[in-house]
Write a protein that holds these residues in place. Structure first.
Motif, PDB file in Angstrom:
ATOM      1  N   PHE A   1       0.872  -1.322   0.089  1.00  0.00           N
ATOM      2  CA  PHE A   1       0.096   0.022  -0.172  1.00  0.00           C
ATOM      3  C   PHE A   1       0.825   1.267  -0.046  1.00  0.00           C
ATOM      4  CE2 PHE A   1      -3.084  -3.177   1.666  1.00  0.00           C
ATOM      5  CZ  PHE A   1      -4.083  -2.680   0.675  1.00  0.00           C
ATOM      6  N   ARG A   2       2.058   1.370   0.672  1.00  0.00           N
ATOM      7  CA  ARG A   2       2.674   2.491   0.570  1.00  0.00           C
ATOM      8  C   ARG A   2       3.580   2.545  -0.958  1.00  0.00           C
ATOM      9  NH1 ARG A   2       7.285   4.398   4.880  1.00  0.00           N
ATOM     10  NH2 ARG A   2       7.720   6.297   3.874  1.00  0.00           N
ATOM     11  N   TRP A   3       3.646   1.254  -1.434  1.00  0.00           N
ATOM     12  CA  TRP A   3       4.108   1.697  -3.012  1.00  0.00           C
ATOM     13  C   TRP A   3       2.943   2.163  -3.915  1.00  0.00           C
ATOM     14  CZ3 TRP A   3       2.405  -0.708  -7.413  1.00  0.00           C
ATOM     15  CH2 TRP A   3       3.286  -0.477  -8.626  1.00  0.00           C
ATOM     16  N   LEU A   4       1.702   1.724  -3.552  1.00  0.00           N
ATOM     17  CA  LEU A   4       0.873   2.061  -4.375  1.00  0.00           C
ATOM     18  C   LEU A   4       0.584   3.658  -4.360  1.00  0.00           C
ATOM     19  CD1 LEU A   4      -1.687  -0.739  -4.145  1.00  0.00           C
ATOM     20  CD2 LEU A   4      -0.902   0.262  -6.075  1.00  0.00           C
ATOM     21  N   TYR A   5       0.741   4.127  -2.880  1.00  0.00           N
ATOM     22  CA  TYR A   5       0.385   5.307  -2.445  1.00  0.00           C
ATOM     23  C   TYR A   5       1.558   6.270  -3.251  1.00  0.00           C
ATOM     24  CZ  TYR A   5       0.029   9.841  -0.637  1.00  0.00           C
ATOM     25  OH  TYR A   5      -0.031  11.432  -0.552  1.00  0.00           O
ATOM     26  N   GLU A   6       2.596   5.855  -3.254  1.00  0.00           N
ATOM     27  CA  GLU A   6       3.926   6.731  -3.763  1.00  0.00           C
ATOM     28  C   GLU A   6       4.007   6.855  -5.118  1.00  0.00           C
ATOM     29  OE1 GLU A   6       5.752   8.598  -1.905  1.00  0.00           O
ATOM     30  OE2 GLU A   6       5.420   7.877   0.010  1.00  0.00           O
ATOM     31  N   LYS A   7       3.412   5.739  -5.773  1.00  0.00           N
ATOM     32  CA  LYS A   7       3.298   5.153  -7.334  1.00  0.00           C
ATOM     33  C   LYS A   7       2.169   6.251  -7.847  1.00  0.00           C
ATOM     34  CE  LYS A   7       4.201   3.091 -11.244  1.00  0.00           C
ATOM     35  NZ  LYS A   7       5.085   3.738 -12.020  1.00  0.00           N
ATOM     36  N   PHE A   8       1.200   6.256  -7.299  1.00  0.00           N
ATOM     37  CA  PHE A   8      -0.360   6.933  -7.742  1.00  0.00           C
ATOM     38  C   PHE A   8      -0.794   7.976  -7.000  1.00  0.00           C
ATOM     39  CE2 PHE A   8      -0.326   2.306  -9.343  1.00  0.00           C
ATOM     40  CZ  PHE A   8      -0.179   2.514 -10.432  1.00  0.00           C
ATOM     41  N   ARG A   9      -0.037   8.455  -5.850  1.00  0.00           N
ATOM     42  CA  ARG A   9      -0.608   9.229  -5.166  1.00  0.00           C
ATOM     43  C   ARG A   9      -2.429   9.344  -4.997  1.00  0.00           C
ATOM     44  NH1 ARG A   9       3.889  10.031  -3.318  1.00  0.00           N
ATOM     45  NH2 ARG A   9       5.231  11.733  -3.912  1.00  0.00           N
ATOM     46  N   TYR A  10      -2.690   8.279  -4.603  1.00  0.00           N
ATOM     47  CA  TYR A  10      -4.124   7.841  -4.354  1.00  0.00           C
ATOM     48  C   TYR A  10      -4.093   6.873  -3.010  1.00  0.00           C
ATOM     49  CZ  TYR A  10      -9.112   6.884  -4.904  1.00  0.00           C
ATOM     50  OH  TYR A  10     -10.239   6.906  -4.744  1.00  0.00           O
ATOM     51  N   PRO A  11      -5.094   7.252  -2.053  1.00  0.00           N
ATOM     52  CA  PRO A  11      -4.807   6.370  -0.827  1.00  0.00           C
ATOM     53  C   PRO A  11      -5.830   5.121  -1.088  1.00  0.00           C
ATOM     54  CG  PRO A  11      -6.475   8.431  -0.642  1.00  0.00           C
ATOM     55  CD  PRO A  11      -5.759   8.462  -2.053  1.00  0.00           C
ATOM     56  N   PHE A  12      -5.064   4.062  -1.664  1.00  0.00           N
ATOM     57  CA  PHE A  12      -5.487   2.842  -1.628  1.00  0.00           C
ATOM     58  C   PHE A  12      -5.694   1.845  -0.326  1.00  0.00           C
ATOM     59  CE2 PHE A  12      -3.545   3.598  -6.038  1.00  0.00           C
ATOM     60  CZ  PHE A  12      -4.520   3.355  -6.832  1.00  0.00           C
ATOM     61  N   ALA A  13      -5.006   2.264   0.626  1.00  0.00           N
ATOM     62  CA  ALA A  13      -5.032   1.519   2.010  1.00  0.00           C
ATOM     63  C   ALA A  13      -6.187   1.654   2.649  1.00  0.00           C
ATOM     64  CB  ALA A  13      -3.767   2.330   2.647  1.00  0.00           C
ATOM     65  N   PRO A  14      -6.705   0.409   2.887  1.00  0.00           N
ATOM     66  CA  PRO A  14      -8.056   0.248   3.460  1.00  0.00           C
ATOM     67  C   PRO A  14      -7.769   0.688   4.913  1.00  0.00           C
ATOM     68  CG  PRO A  14      -7.028  -1.856   2.962  1.00  0.00           C
ATOM     69  CD  PRO A  14      -5.932  -1.055   2.415  1.00  0.00           C
ATOM     70  N   MET A  15      -8.788   1.484   5.572  1.00  0.00           N
ATOM     71  CA  MET A  15      -8.714   2.028   6.985  1.00  0.00           C
ATOM     72  C   MET A  15      -9.651   1.272   7.834  1.00  0.00           C
ATOM     73  SD  MET A  15      -8.170   5.882   6.498  1.00  0.00           S
ATOM     74  CE  MET A  15      -7.539   6.329   8.103  1.00  0.00           C
TER      75      MET A  15
END
Length: 168
Positions: free
Chosen positions: A94-108
């Protein structure tokens, strides 16, 4: 990215929240209004955990805004804030996804009714001789002092819940 979600821009309008630009922030401060700035932004909200590490990177735009507006910075910390909601953003994927796309994919998850207390630190006065880097570092140190004074580390959801019933 979040601006495109249905209703999100309306929510931001209701709370008078804005996403930059720096000139608009300076204008708001110069007109005598308060402005809350979160230097860690979405990255810190997603990646942070119960250790309460400050994750600002090299961000110093907030300090430059304060210098340009000639206003003090008032450090602010909310105790147990990371126990109310948790994110899986600290995982490698999820950190890689955020850094790559700047979209908060991580579930909360969460919404736990923990006891929250907000503490204000001593204002860091405007100083025309200080650089944005120095002011950002001063602010980071002041915030860390608030965390050290008011937060049990590591944070614990059950302890934060029990604080609702115990008086200090």
């Amino acid at each position: 990215m979040l601006m495109f979600l249905t209703g999100f821009s309306l929510l931001l309008d209701v709370f008078c929240a804005l996403h930059g630009p720096r000139e608009k922030c300076v204008e708001i401060l110069k007109s005598g209004h308060l402005l809350a700035i979160s230097p860690g932004g979405v990255r810190e909200a997603l990646i942070s955990d119960e250790t309460y590490n400050i994750i600002w990177g090299n961000r110093k735009g907030f300090a430059q805004v304060a210098i340009d507006a000639k206003v003090p910075i008032i450090p602010m910390f909310t105790q147990n804030i990371r126990e109310g909601f948790r994110s899986l953003g600290g995982t490698r994927l999820f950190r890689w996804l955020y850094e790559k796309f700047r979209y908060p994919f991580a579930p909360m998850y969460g919404g736990f009714p923990v006891k929250l207390r907000t503490f204000l630190g001593d204002p860091i006065p405007y100083d025309p001789k200080i650089t944005a880097e120095e002011l950002a570092e001063k602010t980071k140190n002041a915030l860390q002092a608030l965390i050290d004074k008011h937060q049990r580390i590591p944070g614990n959801i059950m302890s934060a819940l029990l604080e609702r019933f115990h008086k200090k």
